[in-house]
Design a protein around this motif. Structure first.
Motif, mmCIF file in Angstrom:
data_model
loop_
_atom_site.group_PDB
_atom_site.id
_atom_site.type_symbol
_atom_site.label_atom_id
_atom_site.label_comp_id
_atom_site.label_asym_id
_atom_site.label_seq_id
_atom_site.Cartn_x
_atom_site.Cartn_y
_atom_site.Cartn_z
ATOM 1 N N SER A 1 -3.574 0.034 -8.214
ATOM 2 C CA SER A 1 -4.704 -0.794 -7.792
ATOM 3 C C SER A 1 -5.387 -0.156 -6.586
ATOM 4 O O SER A 1 -5.828 -0.849 -5.668
ATOM 5 C CB SER A 1 -4.217 -2.212 -7.456
ATOM 6 N N LEU A 2 -5.502 1.154 -6.616
ATOM 7 C CA LEU A 2 -6.091 1.887 -5.492
ATOM 8 C C LEU A 2 -7.601 1.684 -5.474
ATOM 9 O O LEU A 2 -8.252 1.613 -6.524
ATOM 10 C CB LEU A 2 -5.759 3.372 -5.602
ATOM 11 N N ASP B 1 0.841 -1.199 0.000
ATOM 12 C CA ASP B 1 0.000 0.000 0.000
ATOM 13 C C ASP B 1 0.877 1.250 0.000
ATOM 14 O O ASP B 1 2.085 1.185 0.241
ATOM 15 C CB ASP B 1 -0.893 0.024 1.235
ATOM 16 N N ILE B 2 0.258 2.389 -0.254
ATOM 17 C CA ILE B 2 0.946 3.660 -0.062
ATOM 18 C C ILE B 2 1.114 3.864 1.438
ATOM 19 O O ILE B 2 0.132 3.908 2.176
ATOM 20 C CB ILE B 2 0.141 4.831 -0.660
ATOM 21 N N VAL B 3 2.337 3.962 1.878
ATOM 22 C CA VAL B 3 2.581 4.025 3.323
ATOM 23 C C VAL B 3 2.106 5.369 3.874
ATOM 24 O O VAL B 3 2.402 6.424 3.304
ATOM 25 C CB VAL B 3 4.071 3.803 3.647
ATOM 26 N N PRO B 4 1.334 5.360 4.975
ATOM 27 C CA PRO B 4 0.872 6.614 5.573
ATOM 28 C C PRO B 4 2.011 7.551 5.949
ATOM 29 O O PRO B 4 1.820 8.768 6.023
ATOM 30 C CB PRO B 4 0.112 6.138 6.819
ATOM 31 N N ALA B 5 3.214 6.989 6.169
ATOM 32 C CA ALA B 5 4.356 7.814 6.570
ATOM 33 C C ALA B 5 4.682 8.888 5.547
ATOM 34 O O ALA B 5 5.298 9.909 5.884
ATOM 35 C CB ALA B 5 5.576 6.924 6.803
ATOM 36 N N VAL C 1 0.644 -1.815 -6.416
ATOM 37 C CA VAL C 1 0.429 -1.000 -5.221
ATOM 38 C C VAL C 1 -1.063 -0.730 -5.109
ATOM 39 O O VAL C 1 -1.679 -0.199 -6.035
ATOM 40 C CB VAL C 1 1.212 0.327 -5.282
ATOM 41 N N GLY C 2 -1.659 -1.126 -3.991
ATOM 42 C CA GLY C 2 -3.100 -1.004 -3.829
ATOM 43 C C GLY C 2 -3.478 -0.346 -2.524
ATOM 44 O O GLY C 2 -2.793 0.529 -2.017
ATOM 45 N N GLY C 3 -4.620 -0.791 -1.981
ATOM 46 C CA GLY C 3 -5.127 -0.175 -0.765
ATOM 47 C C GLY C 3 -5.794 1.154 -1.054
ATOM 48 O O GLY C 3 -6.002 1.539 -2.208
ATOM 49 N N GLU C 4 -6.134 1.855 -0.003
ATOM 50 C CA GLU C 4 -6.771 3.164 -0.141
ATOM 51 C C GLU C 4 -5.732 4.272 -0.082
ATOM 52 O O GLU C 4 -4.651 4.099 0.490
ATOM 53 C CB GLU C 4 -7.813 3.355 0.967
#
Length: 411
Positions: free
Chosen positions: A305-306, A260-264, A282-285
């Motif tokens: 793949s968001l 995923d895109i890291v929140p950091a 790369v997915g997730g929200e």
């Protein structure tokens, strides 16, 4: 230190003394008396490298079985030799030095080493991290005029690297090992300082980089631009990317990243351009933390793949000029708060699952010149609200598609 025996770099290296383990770091064990042990201990104590990355050294001479950290350390110690003219100057300096420190004296016989324990610790860490990056991304296979890791060549002169003269704490590697808990931040003005060339940009696009991004890459304290697009880098974007607090441009698109895109990433407060697109695994929200990037001017997240919707925190991105999230699995209505992003010049939402009416509040986007909405499930396009848009595309080609009398492109 001028020993050029390939066995040192490729596996069967001399014993590092003392052997560094979790226990020795915390138990007051005497400091190492060699450069190799000093480099390793400093990197572990300052959270630049994990201790485990230095363990399990191969004994069969196969360098491919060594970790990038092991190979970088060995290169620094056994192969990174100072050019003859600089070595002569260093010899004269050492001879005029009356230092009595055991660690310093124990390395005086290694005067041909490009760096030593007298070098500012920040400079040692920079050169080490550059070497780790090279080995972790299969530097031997790069498609570039590869002068990286040429012995005695300043890392600031490597292809793709740009440096600037920066004031840093002058604390040496030897001093840093004595007082690891009091190691100063790079911007600490309360300590003695020196001027060094420090890395501010890494630009290696389309260079056949492979492997993964090592954590060490995230410890360049002055890095402003990281441009590695169109390579074959795998793995996840490291969580400790948050350490790059001066980063303004992060360009990692068109690679093979996963996760995923890291929140950091949301803690990179100086970021102006973020480009992660064309990483289809790369997915997730989209993380809510993206909304903390108040200086962001361009956000490129196409062909990933968001999923989910556009997070409401993105309404904080008032400086955003370009937003591209096409070819994902995003869904929901087009949010009204997009009308608050008054500096938007280009907006691409195509190739998702957005539905419903296009909000009239987009009329507030007086700078908007390009709007792409095709391949969604949208209703009527409010043409009166989008008179300033020069390029407007939607699914208006068929009678059962989106109604749009003002579209410049119907697909």
């Amino acid at each position: 230190n001028g020993n050029n025996d390939d066995s040192n770099l490729d596996g069967s290296q001399p014993e590092i003394s003392p052997e560094t383990t979790d226990d020795t770091i915390n138990s007051g064990t005497p400091l190492p008396t060699d450069f190799a042990g000093s480099v390793q201990l400093h990197m572990v104590e300052q959270d630049i490298s994990e201790l485990t990355s230095f363990q399990g050294i191969s004994d069969n001479g196969n360098s491919s079985e060594l970790s990038p950290q092991q190979r970088a350390r060995n290169w620094l110690v056994f192969y990174d030799i100072m050019p003859d003219n600089l070595a002569d100057e260093q010899d004269e300096q050492n001879q005029s030095n009356n230092a009595t420190d055991d660690l310093v004296n124990s390395t005086n016989n290694l005067s041909s080493s490009y760096l030593d324990v007298n070098t500012p610790a920040y400079r040692v860490a920079q050169r080490f991290a550059a070497a780790v990056f090279y080995f972790a991304t299969k530097g031997e296979e790069w498609d570039t005029d590869n002068q990286w890791l040429q012995p005695g060549l300043d890392e600031c002169d490597y292809p793709g690297i740009r440096c600037e003269e920066v004031t840093i704490p002058s604390i040496s590697l030897a001093e840093a090992l004595k007082y690891p808990k009091y190691f100063p931040d790079p911007s600490d003005g309360a300590v003695d300082t020196t001027t060094e060339r420090m890395i501010v940009e890494i630009n290696l696009p389309e260079s056949n980089l492979k492997g993964t991004l090592p954590d060490e890459l995230m410890t360049f304290p002055f890095l402003r631009r990281l441009g590695l697009w169109s390579n074959q880098i795998e793995g996840q974007i490291p969580e400790n990317i948050s350490r790059l607090q001066n980063l303004e441009s992060l360009l990692l698109d068109d690679n093979k990243f996963t996760g995923d895109i890291v929140p950091a990433i949301g803690s990179l407060e100086k970021l102006k351009m973020l480009s992660l697109g064309f990483n289809p695994y790369v997915g997730g929200e989209i993380p809510e933390e993206i909304g903390n990037l108040y200086d962001l001017e361009a956000l490129f997240l196409p062909n990933m793949s968001l999923r989910g919707g556009l997070p409401s925190s993105m309404r904080n991105l008032e400086n955003l000029k370009q937003l591209e999230v096409q070819l994902n699995n995003l869904r929901g209505g087009i949010p009204d708060w997009l009308g608050d992003l008054v500096n938007l010049e280009k907006l691409n939402l195509s190739g998702n699952s957005f539905y419903g009416e296009v909000p009239e509040v987009l009329s507030k986007l007086i700078k908007l010149r390009e709007l792409e909405l095709q391949d969604n499930d949208l209703g009527t396009i409010p043409c009166s609200a989008l008179e300033a848009v020069a390029v407007l595309s939607a699914n208006c080609k068929s009678s059962d598609g989106t109604s749009c009398d003002c579209c410049t492109l119907c697909v």
